[in-house]
Design a protein around this motif. Structure first.
Motif, PDB file in Angstrom:
ATOM      1  N   ARG A 167       0.824  -1.216   0.000  1.00 27.12           N
ATOM      2  CA  ARG A 167       0.000   0.000   0.000  1.00 27.12           C
ATOM      3  C   ARG A 167       0.856   1.262   0.000  1.00 27.12           C
ATOM      4  NH1 ARG A 167      -3.984  -0.522   4.965  1.00 27.12           N
ATOM      5  NH2 ARG A 167      -1.994  -1.127   5.918  1.00 27.12           N
ATOM      6  N   PHE A 168       2.150   1.120   0.302  1.00 29.43           N
ATOM      7  CA  PHE A 168       3.050   2.269   0.332  1.00 29.43           C
ATOM      8  C   PHE A 168       3.658   2.560  -1.037  1.00 29.43           C
ATOM      9  CE2 PHE A 168       4.127   1.065   5.005  1.00 29.43           C
ATOM     10  CZ  PHE A 168       2.850   1.490   5.384  1.00 29.43           C
ATOM     11  N   LEU A 169       3.113   1.969  -2.073  1.00 32.16           N
ATOM     12  CA  LEU A 169       3.668   2.048  -3.424  1.00 32.16           C
ATOM     13  C   LEU A 169       3.904   3.489  -3.872  1.00 32.16           C
ATOM     14  CD1 LEU A 169       4.300   0.306  -6.034  1.00 32.16           C
ATOM     15  CD2 LEU A 169       1.965   0.828  -6.737  1.00 32.16           C
ATOM     16  N   ASN A 170       2.992   4.394  -3.530  1.00 27.22           N
ATOM     17  CA  ASN A 170       3.061   5.770  -4.030  1.00 27.22           C
ATOM     18  C   ASN A 170       3.614   6.759  -3.006  1.00 27.22           C
ATOM     19  OD1 ASN A 170       1.942   5.165  -6.620  1.00 27.22           O
ATOM     20  ND2 ASN A 170      -0.071   4.983  -5.643  1.00 27.22           N
ATOM     21  N   ARG A 171       4.253   6.236  -1.959  1.00 22.06           N
ATOM     22  CA  ARG A 171       4.880   7.123  -0.982  1.00 22.06           C
ATOM     23  C   ARG A 171       6.306   7.463  -1.408  1.00 22.06           C
ATOM     24  NH1 ARG A 171       3.094   5.354   5.166  1.00 22.06           N
ATOM     25  NH2 ARG A 171       0.836   5.415   4.832  1.00 22.06           N
ATOM     26  N   TYR A 172       6.859   8.500  -0.792  1.00 24.74           N
ATOM     27  CA  TYR A 172       8.200   8.977  -1.119  1.00 24.74           C
ATOM     28  C   TYR A 172       9.188   8.556  -0.024  1.00 24.74           C
ATOM     29  CZ  TYR A 172       6.099  11.780  -4.821  1.00 24.74           C
ATOM     30  OH  TYR A 172       5.429  12.178  -5.951  1.00 24.74           O
ATOM     31  N   PRO A 173      10.487   8.508  -0.352  1.00 23.51           N
ATOM     32  CA  PRO A 173      11.479   8.014   0.623  1.00 23.51           C
ATOM     33  C   PRO A 173      11.432   8.701   1.980  1.00 23.51           C
ATOM     34  CG  PRO A 173      12.487   8.193  -1.535  1.00 23.51           C
ATOM     35  CD  PRO A 173      11.102   8.769  -1.661  1.00 23.51           C
ATOM     36  N   HIS A 174      11.143  10.019   2.021  1.00 21.52           N
ATOM     37  CA  HIS A 174      11.173  10.714   3.307  1.00 21.52           C
ATOM     38  C   HIS A 174      10.042  10.269   4.236  1.00 21.52           C
ATOM     39  CE1 HIS A 174       8.142  13.238   1.219  1.00 21.52           C
ATOM     40  NE2 HIS A 174       7.660  13.437   2.443  1.00 21.52           N
ATOM     41  N   GLU A 175       9.081   9.516   3.713  1.00 22.39           N
ATOM     42  CA  GLU A 175       7.977   9.032   4.535  1.00 22.39           C
ATOM     43  C   GLU A 175       8.286   7.695   5.204  1.00 22.39           C
ATOM     44  OE1 GLU A 175       3.913   9.965   2.780  1.00 22.39           O
ATOM     45  OE2 GLU A 175       5.152  10.023   0.966  1.00 22.39           O
ATOM     46  N   PHE A 176       9.501   7.193   5.013  1.00 19.87           N
ATOM     47  CA  PHE A 176       9.883   5.885   5.555  1.00 19.87           C
ATOM     48  C   PHE A 176      10.998   6.040   6.588  1.00 19.87           C
ATOM     49  CE2 PHE A 176       8.006   5.005   1.470  1.00 19.87           C
ATOM     50  CZ  PHE A 176       7.294   3.841   1.664  1.00 19.87           C
ATOM     51  N   SER A 177      11.097   5.061   7.458  1.00 19.36           N
ATOM     52  CA  SER A 177      12.199   5.013   8.420  1.00 19.36           C
ATOM     53  C   SER A 177      13.474   4.560   7.704  1.00 19.36           C
ATOM     54  CB  SER A 177      11.870   4.038   9.551  1.00 19.36           C
ATOM     55  OG  SER A 177      11.817   2.708   9.050  1.00 19.36           O
TER      56      SER A 177
END
Length: 346
Positions: A167-177
């Motif tokens: 579901r995180f397919l369309n998120r950007y790197p800064h949104e991840f740990s």
């Protein structure tokens, strides 16, 4: 998913079949030297920095070779030289028998499908303007391995493979740990189904608890996919957990190469012994009685060429001949480039 990555990328330009006992990656006499100029305009001084100065090793299919040493010893430059991110000055790098040194980019590109890299900083190595789906799918597009819906399915499969929520397919790197970003980097490396992954300190920027998760993931992927790792690190505890064999680097050269258990239980090179003496052990009573080896003397620099062993000035067991004779790393299971402790090094 818990199945190996399969699909159309396994067809075109498939990897050559390599016997289990043969070297999948063979590095021989690799040198990476950087010229420099310093001094005044009237008295210029020219020289070279010998970042990598004659590294040789073999990596077999499904094997992990750990490469350890202090900062600046040439570990990362070795990996970059292997994959041609920096041009080797001399030496040979063969992937499944095919020479990689000196290849032009057009001929190098097909080989990059078989050898990928995971970088140290999981944020700097990801494009902040691309979504996770585009980052992981980029290798599929570059190598024309999948398109449209087929590409999206492959991206989702890779995300599940490395433990990322699709579901995180369309998120950007800064949104991840940090740990999640490194999983993205691993998924990107796996996208072209490589045989070898060069891991340049992939967990050194992560918290200790996250390090364990990423290491366990990599070991699990190796069992499922049969991929081989060149695992670069300065943490000997991490390397002990993942590596089958370990090479210790000092000033651009491998000074000891051995199966992991033998190297940790019976190190032969004085530099290896000093490194291991600094690694804490979980048993307080054992830690209390351990003897720490303190290295003294001037630290050598890679812009000089030494007539003998580069470690001789700091070595606690050095003999007069060590200042004159350059030790070699013998071609045997447990070898040390030490004239005193390994008779085959002379």
């Amino acid at each position: 998913m818990n199945a190996p990555v399969t699909g159309p990328r396994g067809n075109a330009a498939a990897a050559p079949k390599v016997p289990q006992d043969a070297a999948l990656l063979e590095v021989s006499g690799l040198r990476v030297h950087f010229p420099f100029s310093r001094g005044s305009l009237l008295k210029p001084e020219h020289g070279v920095v010998r970042a990598v100065d004659g590294v040789s090793f073999r990596l077999r299919e499904g094997e992990t070779l750990g490469l350890v040493g202090e900062s600046g010893c040439g570990k990362s430059t070795t990996a970059r030289g292997i994959i041609n991110l920096v041009k080797p000055t001399a030496g040979s790098v063969k992937l499944a028998g095919r020479e990689m040194v000196g290849l032009r980019e057009a001929r190098m590109r097909p080989l990059r499908r078989q050898i990928q890299m995971v970088f140290q900083d999981p944020f700097a190595s990801l494009n902040p303007r691309m979504t996770v789906g585009k980052i992981i799918g980029e290798p599929l597009a570059i190598h024309r391995l999948a398109a449209g819906r087929e590409r999206k399915l492959e991206i989702l499969r890779l995300m599940e493979l490395v433990g990322l929520n699709p579901r995180f397919l369309n998120r950007y790197p800064h949104e991840f740990s940090g740990g999640q970003r490194q999983r993205i980097g691993i998924a990107r490396a796996l996208a072209v189904n490589p045989k070898v992954i060069l891991c340049d300190e992939p967990v050194s920027a992560l918290d200790v608890s996250i390090q364990a998760q990423v290491i366990n993931l990599m070991m699990d992927l190796q069992q499922k996919l049969g991929v081989a790792y060149l695992f670069i690190a300065h943490d000997l505890g991490v390397v002990r957990h993942i590596a089958h064999r370990v090479g210790v680097m000092y000033l651009g050269r491998i000074v000891e190469l051995a199966p992991a258990r033998q190297l940790y239980n019976d190190p032969k090179h004085p530099y290896t012994q000093a490194l291991l003496s600094a690694v804490p052990v979980p048993d307080p009573s054992a830690q209390e009685h351990r003897q720490r080896i303190i290295l003294r003397g001037a630290v050598p620099t890679p812009d000089r060429e030494y007539p003998g062993c580069a470690f001789a000035a700091r070595c606690p067991i050095a003999e007069p001949r060590c200042q004159q004779v350059v030790p070699v790393l013998a071609d045997k299971p447990h070898a040390a480039a030490c004239l005193v402790n390994d008779p085959d090094a002379s």
